[in-house]
Design a protein around this motif. Structure first.
Motif, PDB file in Angstrom:
ATOM      1  N   VAL A 279     -48.301 -83.793 107.333  1.00  9.50           N
ATOM      2  CA  VAL A 279     -46.957 -84.343 107.385  1.00  9.50           C
ATOM      3  C   VAL A 279     -47.003 -85.817 107.782  1.00  9.50           C
ATOM      4  O   VAL A 279     -46.364 -86.669 107.164  1.00  9.50           O
ATOM      5  N   LEU A 280     -47.759 -86.111 108.827  1.00  5.95           N
ATOM      6  CA  LEU A 280     -47.799 -87.456 109.391  1.00  5.95           C
ATOM      7  C   LEU A 280     -49.056 -88.189 108.926  1.00  5.95           C
ATOM      8  O   LEU A 280     -50.171 -87.834 109.295  1.00  5.95           O
TER       9      LEU A 280
ATOM     10  N   LYS B 222     -44.876 -85.348 117.099  1.00  7.52           N
ATOM     11  CA  LYS B 222     -44.131 -84.184 116.623  1.00  7.52           C
ATOM     12  C   LYS B 222     -42.734 -84.585 116.185  1.00  7.52           C
ATOM     13  O   LYS B 222     -42.229 -84.119 115.150  1.00  7.52           O
TER      14      LYS B 222
ATOM     15  N   GLU C 111     -42.897 -86.227 112.868  1.00  6.26           N
ATOM     16  CA  GLU C 111     -43.099 -85.233 111.808  1.00  6.26           C
ATOM     17  C   GLU C 111     -41.781 -84.620 111.363  1.00  6.26           C
ATOM     18  O   GLU C 111     -41.610 -84.246 110.199  1.00  6.26           O
TER      19      GLU C 111
END
Length: 294
Positions: free
Chosen positions: A7-8, A43, A46
């Protein structure tokens, strides 16, 4: 670590590391149920839907302010003394009062901790703490008790955002018989709009740091309008329930965390809720699940 590299992208992790190093924020690994600030930040990044939003957040985070209490307290008190030398010479006792919410008088707030820190050894460098009586009054009842002795009342807080809480506190103090002409305010950090509101009312405010609106005051009009819409979209994606907080309380566009994160700060940094049934952690949370029961 909690980072999901699918995702990141690496470039965002690298940029975030650079920002943490710039701010001297510690980069640690999460350990079991103890989550590191760095991991919580990753997080939260993300959870954003696109890289454009991530780029905006990292751009803004370059100017994020995390508390430095000792330095700011020394700076702002020195400023106050420099501007009020003659007044301080005349009075025997300096009175201090922690800023309180007029709707919840007596509730422990950051101003109480600030008043406690004024008793610290690092503040003893000032001669006023040697040959003056410094009386800290913590209740409105105590203000009434000492009102005949109060020649100067200093209201203490760590952060002033819109100025609403401070103005409410001043109004309640006036109801106790203290004229606003002898009231002054010391805060570590203030939003420019809050400072203007307090001084327009006729009360001097001293602060170590003045913060402007993170987007509106730092970009040209066209770019600012686009970034404002983008930030409102980010708040919406994070399921922030109160639309009036999409840009922080009263659209303050804040980038500040003190003892707690004020709601003047963009919700990206503090709002925690659920999305698709999963709990979303924020890097600088302000949920009220931790507090003192009355």
């Amino acid at each position: 670590m909690l980072v999901n590299n699918k995702v990141l992208a690496d470039k965002f992790i690298i940029e975030l590391i650079e920002i943490f190093n710039k701010h001297n924020w510690r980069i640690e690994k999460s350990n079991g149920g103890e989550y590191s600030l760095f991991d919580m930040f990753c997080k939260r990044l993300e959870e954003l839907d696109n890289d454009s939003d991530r780029e905006l957040i990292l751009e803004l985070t370059n100017n994020y302010l995390l508390d430095e209490y000792e330095k700011y307290m020394i700076d702002v008190f020195r400023m106050f003394l420099d501007k009020n030398k003659e007044l301080i010479k005349k009075i025997k006792t300096i009175h201090m009062f922690p800023v309180q919410d007029k709707n919840y008088p007596g509730k422990t707030k950051s101003g109480n901790l600030m008043c406690y820190l004024f008793q610290a050894t690092f503040m003893r460098r000032f001669e006023e703490f040697h040959d003056k009586r410094v009386r800290i009054v913590e209740t409105f009842e105590a203000i009434e008790k000492y009102k005949e002795e109060i020649e100067c009342l200093i209201l203490i807080d760590d952060y002033v955002g819109s100025g609403d809480t401070l103005l409410g506190c001043i109004n309640l103090i006036e109801e106790k018989g203290i004229k606003k002409e002898i009231i002054k305010s010391i805060t570590l950090v203030v939003q420019k709009s809050g400072k203007e509101a307090i001084e327009k009312y006729g009360v001097d405010l001293y602060s170590a740091i003045i913060r402007n609106k993170a987007i509106t005051d730092n970009y040209n009009k066209e770019d600012a309008e686009k970034k404002i819409q983008q930030m409102e979209g980010i708040s919406k994606k994070l399921k922030v329930k109160n639309k009036s907080l999409y840009l922080g309380y009263k659209k303050s566009e804040g980038l500040v965390t003190m003892i707690k994160t004020p709601n003047n700060t963009f919700p990206f940094y503090w709002y925690e809720g659920k999305r698709d049934g999963k709990f979303m952690m924020a890097p600088f949370p302000r949920r009220n699940n931790v507090g003192v029961d009355e």
